[in-house]
Design a protein around this motif. Structure first.
Motif, short mmCIF file in Angstrom:
data_model
loop_
_atom_site.label_atom_id
_atom_site.label_comp_id
_atom_site.label_asym_id
_atom_site.label_seq_id
_atom_site.Cartn_x
_atom_site.Cartn_y
_atom_site.Cartn_z
N THR A 1 0.82 -1.21 0.00
CA THR A 1 0.00 0.00 0.00
C THR A 1 0.86 1.26 0.00
N THR B 1 4.70 -5.86 6.51
CA THR B 1 4.17 -4.52 6.75
C THR B 1 4.99 -3.93 7.88
N GLU C 1 4.91 2.91 7.86
CA GLU C 1 3.72 3.29 7.13
C GLU C 1 2.47 3.22 8.00
#
Length: 125
Positions: A24, A116, A120
């Motif tokens: 993302t 991940t 972020e």
């Protein structure tokens, strides 16, 4: 053939031999490493939070908050370059972690590893 050198280069220390794809943003995605002129994926065999943490720190994205397996960010198309990665957590580069020789693996792109990182997702904390 002699085994590849696992010593860090300046590009390793700058995080230039690892990238995250199809996430993302710049701090999530499928993990890919650069070796001998080509990008390739990392197999998720034994892939855990310590391995992911080294990748996140290496690219300047903080700490790992989630480990992804089974090509969560899509299947890679290049070679599978790392398998059986085992980091202790203090390494500066994923290539400093224990692993099979580059290109030696027992998996397919359905097992591509991802991560991940907190860089972020920091708004969650």
């Amino acid at each position: 053939l002699s085994p590849p050198s696992l010593q860090s280069t300046s590009s390793d220390l700058l995080g230039l031999n690892v990238r995250l794809i199809n996430g993302t943003g710049s701090c999530s995605g499928r993990v890919e490493v650069y070796y001998k002129g080509q990008w390739g994926t990392v197999c998720d065999d034994y892939w855990d939070i310590k391995d992911a943490d080294v990748v996140c720190k290496q690219i300047g994205c903080g700490r790992a908050v989630y480990v992804h397996r089974n090509a969560n960010f899509g299947r890679g198309t290049g070679p599978i370059l790392l398998d059986d990665v085992h980091c202790f957590g203090g390494e500066k580069s994923i290539t400093e972690c224990r692993h099979n020789e580059f290109g030696i693996h027992w998996c397919n792109h359905g097992q591509d590893a991802g991560v991940t990182c907190s860089g972020e997702e920091s708004f969650l904390f």
